[in-house]
Design a protein around this motif. Structure first.
Motif, mmCIF file in Angstrom:
data_model
loop_
_atom_site.group_PDB
_atom_site.id
_atom_site.type_symbol
_atom_site.label_atom_id
_atom_site.label_comp_id
_atom_site.label_asym_id
_atom_site.label_seq_id
_atom_site.Cartn_x
_atom_site.Cartn_y
_atom_site.Cartn_z
ATOM 1 N N GLN A 191 38.079 47.301 56.418
ATOM 2 C CA GLN A 191 37.041 46.548 57.121
ATOM 3 C C GLN A 191 35.831 47.424 57.427
ATOM 4 O OE1 GLN A 191 39.650 45.137 60.268
ATOM 5 N NE2 GLN A 191 39.502 43.039 59.524
ATOM 6 N N ASP A 192 36.067 48.673 57.805
ATOM 7 C CA ASP A 192 34.955 49.594 58.059
ATOM 8 C C ASP A 192 34.159 49.861 56.782
ATOM 9 O OD1 ASP A 192 35.639 49.763 60.697
ATOM 10 O OD2 ASP A 192 36.610 51.721 60.563
ATOM 11 N N ALA A 193 34.831 49.846 55.627
ATOM 12 C CA ALA A 193 34.138 50.027 54.350
ATOM 13 C C ALA A 193 33.376 48.773 53.935
ATOM 14 C CB ALA A 193 35.140 50.400 53.267
ATOM 15 N N PRO A 196 35.311 43.657 50.267
ATOM 16 C CA PRO A 196 36.222 42.495 50.245
ATOM 17 C C PRO A 196 37.537 42.743 49.514
ATOM 18 C CG PRO A 196 33.972 41.813 49.788
ATOM 19 C CD PRO A 196 33.970 43.317 49.776
ATOM 20 N N ALA A 197 37.481 43.437 48.380
ATOM 21 C CA ALA A 197 38.713 43.677 47.626
ATOM 22 C C ALA A 197 39.652 44.596 48.394
ATOM 23 C CB ALA A 197 38.389 44.280 46.256
ATOM 24 N N ALA A 198 39.095 45.625 49.037
ATOM 25 C CA ALA A 198 39.927 46.539 49.828
ATOM 26 C C ALA A 198 40.530 45.804 51.024
ATOM 27 C CB ALA A 198 39.104 47.733 50.295
ATOM 28 N N ILE A 199 39.744 44.923 51.650
ATOM 29 C CA ILE A 199 40.254 44.140 52.784
ATOM 30 C C ILE A 199 41.395 43.232 52.322
ATOM 31 C CG2 ILE A 199 39.688 42.333 54.470
ATOM 32 C CD1 ILE A 199 36.820 43.503 54.503
ATOM 33 N N ALA A 200 41.212 42.576 51.178
ATOM 34 C CA ALA A 200 42.252 41.685 50.665
ATOM 35 C C ALA A 200 43.524 42.455 50.333
ATOM 36 C CB ALA A 200 41.729 40.949 49.431
ATOM 37 N N ALA A 201 43.374 43.633 49.732
ATOM 38 C CA ALA A 201 44.547 44.440 49.399
ATOM 39 C C ALA A 201 45.267 44.908 50.654
ATOM 40 C CB ALA A 201 44.127 45.645 48.546
ATOM 41 N N ALA A 202 44.494 45.315 51.674
ATOM 42 C CA ALA A 202 45.105 45.744 52.936
ATOM 43 C C ALA A 202 45.787 44.574 53.639
ATOM 44 C CB ALA A 202 44.051 46.373 53.839
ATOM 45 N N ALA A 203 45.215 43.373 53.503
ATOM 46 C CA ALA A 203 45.845 42.184 54.089
ATOM 47 C C ALA A 203 47.150 41.864 53.388
ATOM 48 C CB ALA A 203 44.892 40.998 54.003
#
Length: 403
Positions: A191-193, A196-203
């Motif tokens: 989220q700090d970055a 969207p793709a990183a957020i989805a992967a972390a989710a």
């Protein structure tokens, strides 16, 4: 089942409030289960109840002799790599002096990507990846604190990937508090970055933690919110963005299946199926291994969780496991096939398949509760002529002394 749970609870002198609290649920939830007003479909919650009631076999609660008599894990599994990871995660310094040299974010991302490949391609993936993670965690944390602007954002994406991998590598060996910290840090870094793709992967990773700690509703909320977040970016985004979107659909499919929601489970599996069709035939997401093969593998898991063993085994018959580049995922497929055979009462076939699973990925089988449960069932209930083989498997998996 509700009456058996109430009788066990009362025989141990436990109030509803105490038992419900040990399962992270409210009294009303437990009351409805005990009175039969609510079905208990979640395997994870059954395990929590059994552990809280000091029952070592789920059949004592389910009362159904045809059920898989799963051994209840009374604690976390031990692994020598955990202490180093615990130290790197839980003793993060509050103040870090700016180092003379900082790891380049691209190099850091490369190390994270290599570690993910190792996770999927090594027969001893947990041991090898756990050995790498402490330094990776510290280097990624230092880079995020030392860099600014776009470089910091790139380092944050790498840090999120490292924590996601930490969550995978420590699944079932980490205490709950470490699992939650790791999942939260992965999501916060993404989220700090503002990626969207990183957020989805972390989710997707957070959803795994929520589901395995008996929060299926919350797991679904997280993965479906992430799906909605990334969906508007799919048309213009790279293949990996669609790959993580597809992985979120498969996550939802399995979560719904474990709750017995067949319609929702099949609907989300089909969404994942359509995403796979829109990608190149050879496409595989680097961390979730989403692609054509994984969609087919998940169809087996969904039908097994829905207790539709015949359908699951029929799907499995048409799958070539070798097209999946992940050893870990291939081993888990064989475990799902073994579960399907057990649901049909065919322990001979289940034993043969579990031996294949162990030969494919020994550490995956040793550290996956569903695999250990199958091995424990076979050790106790395999046909007499096959019990020596079942005992060898149980000893290799490490469950025989716990039964």
């Amino acid at each position: 089942m509700g009456e058996r749970i109430r009788a066990l609870r009362e025989s141990r002198g436990m109030s509803r409030a105490v038992l419900a609290g040990m399962c992270n649920r409210g009294q009303d939830w437990l009351k409805k289960i005990e009175t039969g007003d609510r079905e208990l479909r979640s395997h994870a919650l059954l395990l929590k109840l059994a552990a809280a009631l000091a029952v070592t076999d789920l059949s004592v609660i389910t009362g159904d002799a045809s059920d898989i008599a799963a051994t209840v894990p009374m604690g976390r599994l031990n692994h020598p790599g955990l202490p180093g990871i615990w130290d790197a995660v839980m003793t993060r310094p509050l103040v870090v002096a700016r180092p003379a040299t900082v790891t380049d974010p691209a190099h850091l991302q490369g190390r994270a990507d290599q570690s993910w490949r190792l996770w999927h391609t090594s027969e001893n993936n947990r041991t090898e990846v756990c050995a790498l993670l402490p330094d990776l965690i510290r280097d990624a944390e230092t880079a995020v604190r030392a860099l600014d602007g776009e470089q910091r954002r790139a380092a944050l994406v790498a840090l999120s990937d490292v924590y996601r991998l930490t969550g995978q590598a420590t699944a079932y060996i980490a205490p709950a508090e470490l699992a939650w910290v790791v999942a939260d840090r992965a999501l916060t870094a993404a989220q700090d970055a503002d990626n969207p793709a990183a957020i989805a992967a972390a989710a997707w990773n957070m959803g795994n933690i929520l589901r395995e700690t008996a929060y299926p509703e919350e797991a679904l909320r997280v993965v479906l919110d992430a799906s909605n977040l990334i969906r508007p970016h799919l048309e213009a985004g790279p293949d990996d963005w669609r790959g993580i979107y597809g992985a979120l659909q498969l996550h939802a499919a399995v979560t719904y299946a474990r709750e017995g929601a067949e319609g929702d489970a099949l609907r989300h599996w089909e969404k994942g199926n359509q995403v796979a069709k829109s990608l190149p035939v050879s496409y595989v997401h680097p961390s979730t291994v989403f692609g054509r093969a994984n969609v087919d593998f998940h169809q087996v898991s969904v039908h097994t969780d829905l207790k539709k063993a015949q359908k699951a085994l029929g799907v499995a018959d048409d799958i070539d496991p070798e097209v999946m580049p992940s050893i870990e995922r291939r081993a888990r497929l064989w475990v799902e096939v073994a579960r399907g055979h057990l649901q049909r009462g065919d322990r001979t076939a289940a034993l043969m398949v579990m031996k294949i699973a162990y030969e494919t990925g020994a550490e995956t089988v040793r550290y996956t509760p569903s695999a250990r449960s199958v091995a424990a069932d076979l050790w106790r209930k395999a046909p007499r002529a096959l019990r020596p083989e079942a005992a060898v498997l149980a000893e290799a998996v490490g469950v025989s002394t716990a039964v």
